[in-house]
Design an enzyme around this catalytic site. Structure first.
Site, PDB file in Angstrom:
ATOM      1  N   ARG A 176       0.811  -1.218   0.000  1.00  0.00           N
ATOM      2  CA  ARG A 176       0.000   0.000   0.000  1.00  0.00           C
ATOM      3  C   ARG A 176       0.842   1.266   0.000  1.00  0.00           C
ATOM      4  O   ARG A 176       0.486   2.278   0.601  1.00  0.00           O
ATOM      5  CB  ARG A 176      -0.970   0.029   1.191  1.00  0.00           C
ATOM      6  CG  ARG A 176      -1.965  -1.110   1.221  1.00  0.00           C
ATOM      7  CD  ARG A 176      -2.905  -1.098   0.010  1.00  0.00           C
ATOM      8  NE  ARG A 176      -3.784  -2.264   0.063  1.00  0.00           N
ATOM      9  CZ  ARG A 176      -3.472  -3.454  -0.462  1.00  0.00           C
ATOM     10  NH1 ARG A 176      -2.334  -3.627  -1.108  1.00  0.00           N
ATOM     11  NH2 ARG A 176      -4.307  -4.457  -0.379  1.00  0.00           N
ATOM     12  N   GLU A 181      -5.645   4.521   5.800  1.00  0.00           N
ATOM     13  CA  GLU A 181      -5.322   4.363   4.386  1.00  0.00           C
ATOM     14  C   GLU A 181      -5.718   5.590   3.568  1.00  0.00           C
ATOM     15  O   GLU A 181      -4.978   5.979   2.663  1.00  0.00           O
ATOM     16  CB  GLU A 181      -5.998   3.104   3.836  1.00  0.00           C
ATOM     17  CG  GLU A 181      -5.553   2.756   2.434  1.00  0.00           C
ATOM     18  CD  GLU A 181      -5.908   1.327   2.037  1.00  0.00           C
ATOM     19  OE1 GLU A 181      -6.175   1.105   0.844  1.00  0.00           O
ATOM     20  OE2 GLU A 181      -5.912   0.444   2.909  1.00  0.00           O
ATOM     21  N   SER A 217     -11.378   0.140   2.772  1.00  0.00           N
ATOM     22  CA  SER A 217     -10.675  -0.200   4.015  1.00  0.00           C
ATOM     23  C   SER A 217     -10.046   1.069   4.590  1.00  0.00           C
ATOM     24  O   SER A 217      -9.182   1.676   3.955  1.00  0.00           O
ATOM     25  CB  SER A 217      -9.596  -1.243   3.746  1.00  0.00           C
ATOM     26  OG  SER A 217     -10.174  -2.439   3.279  1.00  0.00           O
TER      27      SER A 217
END
Length: 368
Positions: A170, A360, A265
């Site tokens: 990520r 995130e 998420s």
């Protein structure tokens, strides 16, 4: 040379993001060509004007006060296929503004392998290399050949090959330019934000032809397909299965379903060193993450810290009824309410397990 940009009314950021929160922008511009996009970004930087480049808005949490700067939305779309070589695979070059799932659908229907497990992810193609988006055992970095960017630091267009993009879980070179650790004495504007130093212009993918998808790596997807982990399945079946799984979790956009009023998420899965991993309860999920590190499940930590599906925060902020990793707007939520819920969950997990969850989404005008 200045290029004309598309005149538009100034919307609230709530109208441009999947969380549906955020106040107005001081100025809003839609760009329809690469030259327009570069001109707007360069002019903002030259004037010292805050800059927010928006794609699909699926990874943003914007303050209720809005954004005191220029918001730029790249509305270019399309897929260029310059290389049809069956030996080398097929090359896709995609403008940053193209909706991501259109690219995946096009690839799958043309029997091109490598993107199928990334079906249904909202947002634009330009955002995918920033986050190195991934799902069900697949990451976009596995198929990226190059990313063309406008380098705000050097004031020039650059083509970044895979090796220079520094992809990780990520993260990427692009995302790292926004981190406090990106401070650079030779670049007084670092760290950059809320838009990276590198504004994506287009992404080039290298895909191989085939009727079978990549080997299935994710147990839940394997069970849905009725195959073992490591086996392959028809590419169309994999896309259908991924869309089904994402739909069950509220991860496919649906205006009528508040579970999809989210940023997907909200927390990344923590990467832990040996000591931190050893301190987890014995039944906590553990996955090798390279260099002796261990990845665990943010969803497991959240649930076992006492936050179940549907957990309500202040106002209209709540965890999804379908998936504990999604913070949702149940209708009329504010950014402050969502931030308060995120803090409650982060602090609860830290107290229970000593693990610090990292958000995130890009936080614009707010902080945890």
């Amino acid at each position: 040379m200045q290029h004309a940009t598309t005149p538009t009314t100034t919307p609230a950021l709530a109208d441009l993001t999947t969380l549906r929160v955020g106040g107005p922008a001081a100025r809003y511009v839609e760009t329809t060509t690469e030259a327009e996009l570069i001109d707007v970004v360069r002019a903002a930087d030259d004037a010292g004007e805050p800059l927010l480049v928006v794609g699909g808005g699926s990874n943003l949490l914007v303050a209720d006060a809005g954004f005191e700067g220029v918001v730029v939305r790249d509305v270019r779309t399309g897929i260029d296929v310059p290389d049809h070589s069956a030996c080398a695979g097929v090359t896709y070059t995609v403008p940053a503004g193209t909706p991501w799932d259109e690219v995946v659908e096009h690839a799958v229907t043309h029997r091109l392998v490598g993107l199928e497990a990334l079906s249904g992810i909202p947002g634009s193609t330009g955002a995918t290399p920033v986050q190195n988006v991934g799902a069900y055992g697949q990451e976009v970095s596995e198929t990226i050949a190059t990313v063309r960017v406008w380098d705000r630091g050097r004031g020039k267009v650059r083509t970044l090959p895979l090796v220079d993009l520094r992809f990780g879980y990520r993260t990427s070179l692009l995302k790292r330019s926004m981190r406090p650790t990106a401070a650079d004495p030779e670049d007084p504007r670092a760290p950059w934000g809320p838009t990276p130093r590198y504004v994506v212009l287009d992404v080039t993918f290298q895909l191989r032809q085939g009727t079978l998808a990549q080997a299935v790596r994710y147990p839940e997807l394997a069970r849905t397909l009725g195959v073992a982990v490591g086996e392959r399945a028809p590419i169309l079946d994999v896309r259908a299965a991924v869309l089904e799984l994402r739909g069950r979790k509220g991860m496919v956009l649906d205006a009528a379903d508040h579970d999809t009023w989210s940023a997907g998420s909200f927390f990344t899965n923590p990467i832990l060193d040996t000591a931190a991993a050893a301190a987890l309860p014995p039944d906590a999920p553990r996955f090798p993450a390279g260099d002796g590190a261990t990845k665990t499940s943010a969803a497991w930590l959240i649930e076992h810290a006492g936050f179940g599906r549907g957990h309500t925060g202040p106002g209209a902020a709540a965890l999804s009824d379908k998936h504990t990793l999604a913070l949702t707007n149940r209708g009329g939520a504010t950014a402050d309410e969502l931030v308060a819920l995120a803090r409650e969950i982060r602090d609860g997990v830290r107290t229970a397990f000593g693990v610090e969850l990292e958000p995130e989404p890009v936080l614009v005008g707010v902080s945890l």
